[in-house]
Design a protein around this motif. Structure first.
Motif, PDB file in Angstrom:
ATOM      1  N   LEU A 248      47.411  25.956  27.237  1.00 11.53           N
ATOM      2  CA  LEU A 248      47.872  24.924  28.160  1.00 11.53           C
ATOM      3  C   LEU A 248      46.634  24.256  28.747  1.00 11.53           C
ATOM      4  N   ARG A 249      46.712  22.934  28.863  1.00  9.22           N
ATOM      5  CA  ARG A 249      45.531  22.185  29.263  1.00  9.22           C
ATOM      6  C   ARG A 249      45.738  21.521  30.612  1.00  9.22           C
ATOM      7  N   CYS A 250      44.659  21.435  31.365  1.00  6.00           N
ATOM      8  CA  CYS A 250      44.683  20.759  32.664  1.00  6.00           C
ATOM      9  C   CYS A 250      43.461  19.869  32.805  1.00  6.00           C
ATOM     10  N   ASP A 251      43.721  18.597  33.133  1.00  7.19           N
ATOM     11  CA  ASP A 251      42.662  17.657  33.475  1.00  7.19           C
ATOM     12  C   ASP A 251      42.721  17.396  34.973  1.00  7.19           C
ATOM     13  N   PRO A 252      41.766  17.892  35.732  1.00  6.15           N
ATOM     14  CA  PRO A 252      41.840  17.720  37.183  1.00  6.15           C
ATOM     15  C   PRO A 252      41.465  16.303  37.596  1.00  6.15           C
ATOM     16  N   ILE A 253      41.639  16.014  38.864  1.00  2.77           N
ATOM     17  CA  ILE A 253      41.193  14.738  39.411  1.00  2.77           C
ATOM     18  C   ILE A 253      39.668  14.676  39.296  1.00  2.77           C
ATOM     19  N   SER A 254      39.188  13.536  38.844  1.00  2.00           N
ATOM     20  CA  SER A 254      37.759  13.366  38.642  1.00  2.00           C
ATOM     21  C   SER A 254      36.982  13.665  39.922  1.00  2.00           C
ATOM     22  N   GLY A 255      35.957  14.500  39.800  1.00  3.11           N
ATOM     23  CA  GLY A 255      35.113  14.830  40.945  1.00  3.11           C
ATOM     24  C   GLY A 255      35.561  16.052  41.724  1.00  3.11           C
ATOM     25  N   HIS A 256      36.776  16.530  41.446  1.00  7.86           N
ATOM     26  CA  HIS A 256      37.236  17.732  42.149  1.00  7.86           C
ATOM     27  C   HIS A 256      36.531  18.963  41.586  1.00  7.86           C
ATOM     28  N   THR A 257      36.005  19.764  42.498  1.00  6.61           N
ATOM     29  CA  THR A 257      35.235  20.928  42.061  1.00  6.61           C
ATOM     30  C   THR A 257      36.079  22.189  41.939  1.00  6.61           C
ATOM     31  N   ALA A 258      37.219  22.201  42.595  1.00  6.99           N
ATOM     32  CA  ALA A 258      38.067  23.393  42.567  1.00  6.99           C
ATOM     33  C   ALA A 258      39.281  23.150  41.684  1.00  6.99           C
ATOM     34  N   LEU A 259      39.660  24.166  40.927  1.00  2.00           N
ATOM     35  CA  LEU A 259      40.821  24.057  40.036  1.00  2.00           C
ATOM     36  C   LEU A 259      41.600  25.361  40.091  1.00  2.00           C
ATOM     37  N   TYR A 260      42.905  25.222  40.170  1.00  2.00           N
ATOM     38  CA  TYR A 260      43.783  26.381  40.316  1.00  2.00           C
ATOM     39  C   TYR A 260      44.841  26.367  39.216  1.00  2.00           C
ATOM     40  N   TRP A 261      45.261  27.559  38.819  1.00  2.00           N
ATOM     41  CA  TRP A 261      46.443  27.715  37.971  1.00  2.00           C
ATOM     42  C   TRP A 261      47.459  28.586  38.727  1.00  2.00           C
ATOM     43  N   TYR A 262      48.701  28.126  38.713  1.00  2.00           N
ATOM     44  CA  TYR A 262      49.800  28.875  39.301  1.00  2.00           C
ATOM     45  C   TYR A 262      50.931  28.949  38.288  1.00  2.00           C
ATOM     46  N   ARG A 263      51.797  29.927  38.482  1.00  2.00           N
ATOM     47  CA  ARG A 263      52.984  30.065  37.652  1.00  2.00           C
ATOM     48  C   ARG A 263      54.208  29.999  38.572  1.00  2.00           C
ATOM     49  N   GLN A 264      55.163  29.182  38.179  1.00  2.00           N
ATOM     50  CA  GLN A 264      56.378  29.016  38.974  1.00  2.00           C
ATOM     51  C   GLN A 264      57.560  29.497  38.160  1.00  2.00           C
ATOM     52  N   SER A 265      58.121  30.612  38.585  1.00  2.00           N
ATOM     53  CA  SER A 265      59.308  31.152  37.940  1.00  2.00           C
ATOM     54  C   SER A 265      60.487  30.986  38.862  1.00  2.00           C
ATOM     55  N   LEU A 266      61.673  30.918  38.276  1.00  2.00           N
ATOM     56  CA  LEU A 266      62.881  30.703  39.064  1.00  2.00           C
ATOM     57  C   LEU A 266      63.020  31.807  40.098  1.00  2.00           C
ATOM     58  N   GLY A 267      63.125  31.387  41.363  1.00  2.00           N
ATOM     59  CA  GLY A 267      63.319  32.346  42.433  1.00  2.00           C
ATOM     60  C   GLY A 267      62.096  33.134  42.827  1.00  2.00           C
ATOM     61  N   GLN A 268      60.958  32.851  42.196  1.00  2.00           N
ATOM     62  CA  GLN A 268      59.736  33.623  42.466  1.00  2.00           C
ATOM     63  C   GLN A 268      58.676  32.834  43.212  1.00  2.00           C
ATOM     64  N   GLY A 269      58.918  31.599  43.497  1.00  2.00           N
ATOM     65  CA  GLY A 269      57.894  30.814  44.167  1.00  2.00           C
ATOM     66  C   GLY A 269      56.732  30.533  43.252  1.00  2.00           C
ATOM     67  N   LEU A 270      55.574  30.295  43.843  1.00  2.00           N
ATOM     68  CA  LEU A 270      54.377  29.991  43.075  1.00  2.00           C
ATOM     69  C   LEU A 270      53.457  31.210  43.089  1.00  2.00           C
ATOM     70  N   GLU A 271      53.196  31.712  41.911  1.00  2.00           N
ATOM     71  CA  GLU A 271      52.355  32.892  41.755  1.00  2.00           C
ATOM     72  C   GLU A 271      50.950  32.466  41.366  1.00  2.00           C
ATOM     73  N   PHE A 272      49.965  32.833  42.170  1.00  2.00           N
ATOM     74  CA  PHE A 272      48.575  32.488  41.890  1.00  2.00           C
ATOM     75  C   PHE A 272      48.100  33.208  40.628  1.00  2.00           C
ATOM     76  N   LEU A 273      47.407  32.491  39.762  1.00  2.00           N
ATOM     77  CA  LEU A 273      46.864  33.085  38.548  1.00  2.00           C
ATOM     78  C   LEU A 273      45.336  33.157  38.602  1.00  2.00           C
ATOM     79  N   ILE A 274      44.690  31.996  38.742  1.00  2.00           N
ATOM     80  CA  ILE A 274      43.235  31.967  38.666  1.00  2.00           C
ATOM     81  C   ILE A 274      42.715  30.743  39.402  1.00  2.00           C
ATOM     82  N   TYR A 275      41.474  30.842  39.901  1.00  2.00           N
ATOM     83  CA  TYR A 275      40.869  29.782  40.710  1.00  2.00           C
ATOM     84  C   TYR A 275      39.425  29.618  40.280  1.00  2.00           C
TER      85      TYR A 275
END
Lengths: 113, 115
Positions: free
Chosen positions: A21-48
């Motif tokens: 899975l690919r992510c292109d962040p906003i140009s110039g942003h230094t921080a990037l996060y991945w989260y997983r959203q499952s039904l009824g589970q909210g947003l689960e932090f993966l990596i930063y």
């Protein structure tokens, strides 16, 4: 770009296959996060990722999950040997170093069949 | 470990009703607090945020939230909801003193506003 861009928007894969899975962040942003959203589970932090610092991988659920960020910009989340429980929406976000407000992409909906 | 609790998982209101969504967090140190909203078919968007100063924060579309440190709470309010407020609302926290800006999210509250 104008916003965080993720691709593909939808991915159906067979159990046991690897996916990227690919992510292109906003140009110039230094921080990037991945989260997983499952039904009824909210947003689960993966990596930063923050600049050149070692990434915070504390949220990766198993060693089948990995992520890299090349050149401080584009990031790829890889899931090896996918399982049905990996089915979820994977969200990427980025933020500038000036403050913690994060901007999210539309997500990639992963379905493992 | 830091955690965020949203006690209302589903809320159904009629238009013009008042809204309050609860959010409690577990960390006792300095926190940044956020409410994000996800409208149907759209990506998560920032509704409002609190870093410091006035504990009553006003955001977009008439929403506000109040940080009560003694209660570890950051409840979201709107005096009169509209049908267009139908969405899922997420409370989030990060700890600026930790050196990272990792967000911890609550499980979300699905709001349905009946026309």
């Amino acid at each position: 770009g104008a916003g965080v861009s993720q691709s593909p928007s939808n991915k159906v894969t067979e159990k046991g296959k690897d996916v990227e899975l690919r992510c292109d962040p906003i140009s110039g942003h230094t921080a990037l996060y991945w989260y997983r959203q499952s039904l009824g589970q909210g947003l689960e932090f993966l990596i930063y990722f923050q600049g050149n610092s070692a990434p915070d991988k504390s949220g990766l659920p198993s060693d089948r999950f990995s992520a890299e960020r090349t050149g401080g910009s584009v990031s790829t989340l890889t899931i090896q040997r996918t399982q049905q429980e990996d089915s979820a929406v994977y969200l990427c976000a980025s933020s500038s170093g000036q403050g913690p407000e994060a901007f999210f992409g539309q997500g990639t909906r992963l379905t493992v069949v | 470990a830091q955690s965020v609790s949203q006690h209302n998982h589903h809320v159904i209101l009629s238009e013009a009703a008042s809204l309050e969504l609860g959010c409690n967090y577990s960390y006792g140190g300095t926190v940044n607090l956020f409410w994000y909203v996800q409208y149907p078919g759209q990506h998560l968007q920032l509704l409002l945020k609190y870093f410091s100063g006035d504990p009553l924060v006003k955001g977009i579309k008439g929403f506000e939230a109040e940080f009560i440190k003694s209660k570890f709470s950051f409840n979201l309010r709107k005096p009169s909801v509209q049908w267009s407020d139908t969405a899922e609302y997420f409370c989030a926290v990060n700890e600026p003193d930790s050196g990272t800006y990792k967000y911890i999210f609550g499980t979300g509250t699905r709001l349905k506003v009946l026309a």
